[in-house]
Scaffold this active site. Structure first.
Site, PDB file in Angstrom:
ATOM      1  N   ASN A  32     -12.985   9.262  36.785  1.00  0.00           N
ATOM      2  CA  ASN A  32     -11.655   8.664  36.941  1.00  0.00           C
ATOM      3  C   ASN A  32     -11.741   7.422  37.830  1.00  0.00           C
ATOM      4  OD1 ASN A  32      -8.946   8.353  36.532  1.00  0.00           O
ATOM      5  ND2 ASN A  32      -8.336  10.297  37.434  1.00  0.00           N
ATOM      6  N   HIS A  45      -1.341  13.720  41.756  1.00  0.00           N
ATOM      7  CA  HIS A  45      -1.689  14.571  40.624  1.00  0.00           C
ATOM      8  C   HIS A  45      -0.566  15.536  40.255  1.00  0.00           C
ATOM      9  CE1 HIS A  45      -5.934  13.269  40.922  1.00  0.00           C
ATOM     10  NE2 HIS A  45      -6.026  13.728  39.676  1.00  0.00           N
TER      11      HIS A  45
END
Length: 495
Positions: free
Chosen positions: A318, A349
């Site tokens: 990521n 998140h």
């Protein structure tokens, strides 16, 4: 999930059409902005229904905040609003509608839009308020020195290439692509002394797109066949915990978490391919004149699977989110930047408790891994044979630590997460704390020099590749000349 895949495949075809018929040499930036935005909103509406209005609302209010607050403080207000709006949407989705349904939903694109809103706000603040000498080289190259129009802002946030799965890109890189100024870059020679400029009107992304689609196909095949047979939940099965030995349990932990990664490989690589198919993602040429299409790539699979340190894994997983965390948090934190960065990552998140358990565990693992590497590694690199053994051991330790850390991220809830950790007697938590008590975090000067002098070639190449990726910035800005911007990129690359 089916809607998501269908929309991404449609976006891939639309990207080819966009590059062919709306090329910057044939169409004005205004038309390209309008088409990219409308296609993006259409895909969002098809995939998520009227929940897609959240994308427009979040972007619209953030733009209004930028206009009325001014460049001095708008980055703070935009950061708080965008992250707060995202969190409220995540809370309502998780705790009101479908707790535990780990699937594609409208909060996923909002996470990317939140990154773009906050990144751009900081970049405008850096470019229009802060003094040039107060900026780091990377901040200086990313700085935006004029307020974007509403159309440019919506196009950046909601374009069809990245609205569903990203990845994040800098505003300057996106505008450069829309205006068709991204194909003339200066790439430094390996020795840093001689510059070679490769000019090509429009390098073809076809080979890069084909390679990435092949990776997508293999990842999807692996996910459809292997992942289902190795569920992460089996790690907390009562019978498995009671009968399996510790080596078997740790081996299954590793393979089950490895099998959980291909769905991310598929989604992120497909998103990268879509951008490339539209002509976005070109990062210049290497010293041999070969095109590179990894400007906004989100992962490097080989480095992930063969990482020999916690940091190496995080640097290649990521990637664009890691860059966002670095730019808006780590570089600007006044204290404990590592802890602040992990907390921000957990909040971004979502609101599942498992996320917080994972990232708080990640703080311990990161600090402990750093302490071990800084204080011990230089003793094991004198001999190639000893170094090879050290690399094998650190690879095994890294994979075990990563798997151990991310189990709550997959299980989501508190009870199964603590069931797993308690079944392992919190062994790596305790080991990390002991490491931090025994070893200092800062390496000695002697150790640092020795480590740098004996760093193997393959490791240096990986780190240089990561540095190039992280310090690659756009080469254009409306208030600077082409030559000044190329110099800016060259300095950032050298750094």
């Amino acid at each position: 999930q089916v809607n998501f895949v269908v929309c991404q495949l449609f976006a891939l075809l639309a990207a080819v059409w966009f590059r062919t018929y709306l090329h910057s040499s044939k169409t004005s930036p205004f038309i390209r902005h309008v088409v990219a935005t409308l296609l993006g909103l259409y895909l969002a509406l098809f995939c998520f229904g009227w929940y897609a209005l959240h994308f427009v609302i979040q972007s619209g209010i953030s733009y209004y905040i930028m206009i009325i607050i001014g460049v001095e403080n708008m980055h703070k207000y935009c950061f708080v609003f965008a992250l707060g709006y995202l969190t409220v949407c995540q809370i309502t989705r998780v705790y009101i509608f479908d707790y535990g349904q780990y699937s594609a939903d409208f909060s996923g694109p909002m996470m990317i839009i939140t990154q773009k809103i906050t990144s751009l706000a900081f970049e405008i603040h850096d470019g229009m308020f802060r003094k040039n000498e107060d900026l780091t080289p990377s901040q200086r190259c990313l700085a935006v020195r004029r307020m974007p129009s509403l159309l440019e802002y919506l196009s950046y946030n909601c374009n069809f290439m990245g609205i569903l799965a990203g990845p994040l890109c800098s505003y300057k890189d996106y505008i450069t692509f829309i205006e068709g100024r991204s194909y003339q870059l200066q790439q430094s020679e390996a020795n840093g002394k001689e510059d070679t400029k490769y000019e090509q009107t429009d390098p073809s992304p076809n080979i890069a797109v084909a390679q990435k689609l092949l990776i997508c196909g293999l990842s999807l095949l692996f996910h459809m066949t292997i992942t289902k047979t190795l569920p992460v939940e089996y790690n907390i099965d009562d019978n498995f915990r009671a009968t399996a030995s510790w080596p078997v349990r740790f081996f299954y932990l590793y393979v089950s978490l490895m099998a959980a990664r291909p769905k991310y490989y598929f989604a992120w690589t497909l998103a990268d391919a879509i951008n490339n198919a539209a002509g976005f993602g070109f990062r210049g040429y290497d010293k041999n004149g070969v095109t590179r299409w990894d400007l906004i790539s989100n992962l490097r699979i080989q480095q992930i699977e063969f990482s020999t340190s916690f940091k190496m894994f995080l640097d290649n997983w990521n990637i664009q989110t890691a860059l966002w965390l670095k730019r808006v948090c780590y570089e600007r934190a006044s204290f404990s930047p590592t802890i602040q960065t992990f907390i921000l990552s957990a909040i971004w998140h979502g609101v599942y408790p498992g996320y917080y358990l994972t990232f708080l565990t990640g703080v311990l693992m990161t600090l402990a891994a750093r302490a071990i590497r800084n204080n011990i590694r230089h003793y094991f690199v004198e001999s190639p044979a000893v170094k090879l053994c050290y690399d094998i051991v650190t690879w095994m330790a890294t994979q075990a630590a990563i798997s151990y850390t991310v189990v709550p991220f997959v299980l989501l809830s508190v009870k199964p997460s603590f069931t797993f950790y308690s079944s392992c007697y919190f062994c790596l938590h305790i080991a990390s704390i002991l490491v931090l008590l025994v070893f200092p975090l800062k390496r000695t000067q002697k150790g640092s020099k020795k480590h740098e002098s004996v760093q193997p070639v393959w490791s240096r190449k990986l780190e240089e590749e990561s540095l190039l990726q992280k310090n690659n910035y756009s080469t254009t800005n409306n208030s600077f000349s082409q030559k000044q911007e190329i110099t800016c990129r060259y300095q950032a690359l050298k750094q």
